[in-house]
Design an enzyme around this catalytic site. Structure first.
Site, PDB file in Angstrom:
ATOM      1  N   ILE A   1       0.900  -1.159   0.000  1.00 30.34           N
ATOM      2  CA  ILE A   1       0.000   0.000   0.000  1.00 30.34           C
ATOM      3  C   ILE A   1       0.934   1.203   0.000  1.00 30.34           C
ATOM      4  O   ILE A   1       1.899   1.251   0.781  1.00 30.34           O
ATOM      5  CB  ILE A   1      -0.938  -0.015   1.233  1.00 30.34           C
ATOM      6  CG1 ILE A   1      -1.837   1.228   1.300  1.00 30.34           C
ATOM      7  CG2 ILE A   1      -0.196  -0.164   2.542  1.00 30.34           C
ATOM      8  CD1 ILE A   1      -2.909   1.140   2.414  1.00 30.34           C
ATOM      9  N   SER A   2       0.707   2.167  -0.885  1.00 30.05           N
ATOM     10  CA  SER A   2       1.640   3.288  -1.025  1.00 30.05           C
ATOM     11  C   SER A   2       1.664   4.165   0.227  1.00 30.05           C
ATOM     12  O   SER A   2       0.701   4.213   0.990  1.00 30.05           O
ATOM     13  CB  SER A   2       1.244   4.166  -2.215  1.00 30.05           C
ATOM     14  OG  SER A   2       1.084   3.391  -3.377  1.00 30.05           O
ATOM     15  N   GLN A   3       2.770   4.884   0.394  1.00 29.55           N
ATOM     16  CA  GLN A   3       2.912   5.879   1.470  1.00 29.55           C
ATOM     17  C   GLN A   3       1.775   6.905   1.321  1.00 29.55           C
ATOM     18  O   GLN A   3       1.442   7.305   0.191  1.00 29.55           O
ATOM     19  CB  GLN A   3       4.269   6.548   1.264  1.00 29.55           C
ATOM     20  CG  GLN A   3       4.607   7.649   2.215  1.00 29.55           C
ATOM     21  CD  GLN A   3       5.779   8.485   1.679  1.00 29.55           C
ATOM     22  OE1 GLN A   3       6.064   8.489   0.480  1.00 29.55           O
ATOM     23  NE2 GLN A   3       6.452   9.173   2.557  1.00 29.55           N
TER      24      GLN A   3
END
Ligand code: SAH
Length: 218
Positions: free
Chosen positions: A60-62
């Site tokens: 899951i992206s930052q």
């Protein structure tokens, strides 16, 4: 754990303080319960300033990266948006808060199923999850006012440019497997205008117009 407080702090210190100004983006980031999109054991660190593993070798992206890419799409609430790389489903939920319709394509049926379930629980009715190879876009529902690719590509897949509406915006990380340049592509009067907005690191976009399927272990 007070998730609402954690979310507020995330928006203030990671998103607002780093220059994201679009108030609709800030509101969406404050609203969407990111902790529901991470692995159960990671819920307490879901609002940290980093990406997290979500299974199948994917991440899951930052939070800041999600905000940055989303702001670049300049959504007003009327758009039809295509996301390539559903992953945890978090970015798709943010897009669903900001646009009219969202289509999100994921190559892993396992991840797609998990995201679908969360969307049902949260009662998102404007997101459709499709299992498939997103490097070919999703011609059935094209053209799209905005397209966001959340995996790193070796080059911009031509089908995505073709499926972008006139006046549309496409955001995509382009570069090597380990480092990419976030690239904003706009279609203006049939012409393609490109602008590089900063470097980033994403998991590889795989398939026909991406990296070969066996280009790493994931
Ligand atoms: N947007 C996601 C993060 C995505 S990680 C989130 O909010 O959590 C990148 C995702 O792209 C991975 O889940 C990976 O399986 C997927 N992916 C890679 N190549 C793809 C392709 N060709 N088509 C669709 N999905 C792809």
């Amino acid at each position: 754990m007070d998730y609402e407080l954690a979310r507020k702090e995330m928006v203030e210190s990671q998103i607002k303080d780093r220059g994201i100004k679009d108030t609709r983006v800030l509101e969406a980031m404050f609203k969407v319960p990111r902790h529901l999109f991470v692995s159960p054991g990671d819920q307490d660190i879901a609002y940290g300033d980093y990406p997290l593993p979500v299974g199948e070798g994917q991440t899951i992206s930052q939070p800041y990266m999600v905000a940055w890419m989303t702001e670049a799409l300049r959504l007003t609430g009327e758009e039809k948006v295509l996301e390539i790389g559903t992953g945890s489903g978090y970015h798709g939920a943010i897009l669903a808060e900001l646009a009219k319709l969202v289509y999100t394509v994921e190559r892993s049926s396992n991840l797609a199923e998990k995201a679908k379930k969360i969307y049902e629980e949260l009662e998102y009715r404007n997101i459709t999850v499709v299992v498939g190879n997103g490097t070919e876009g999703l011609p059935e529902y094209a053209p799209y006012d905005a397209i966001v690719v959340t995996a790193g590509a070796p080059f911009i897949p031509q089908p995505l440019i073709e499926q972008l509406a006139e006046g549309g915006r496409l955001v995509i990380p382009v570069g090597s497997i380990h480092l990419q340049m976030l690239t904003l592509v706009e279609k203006r009067a049939g012409r393609i205008v490109k602008c590089e907005v900063g470097s980033c690191v994403f998991v590889p976009l795989k398939g026909k117009y991406g990296w070969p399927e066996r280009s790493d272990d994931s």
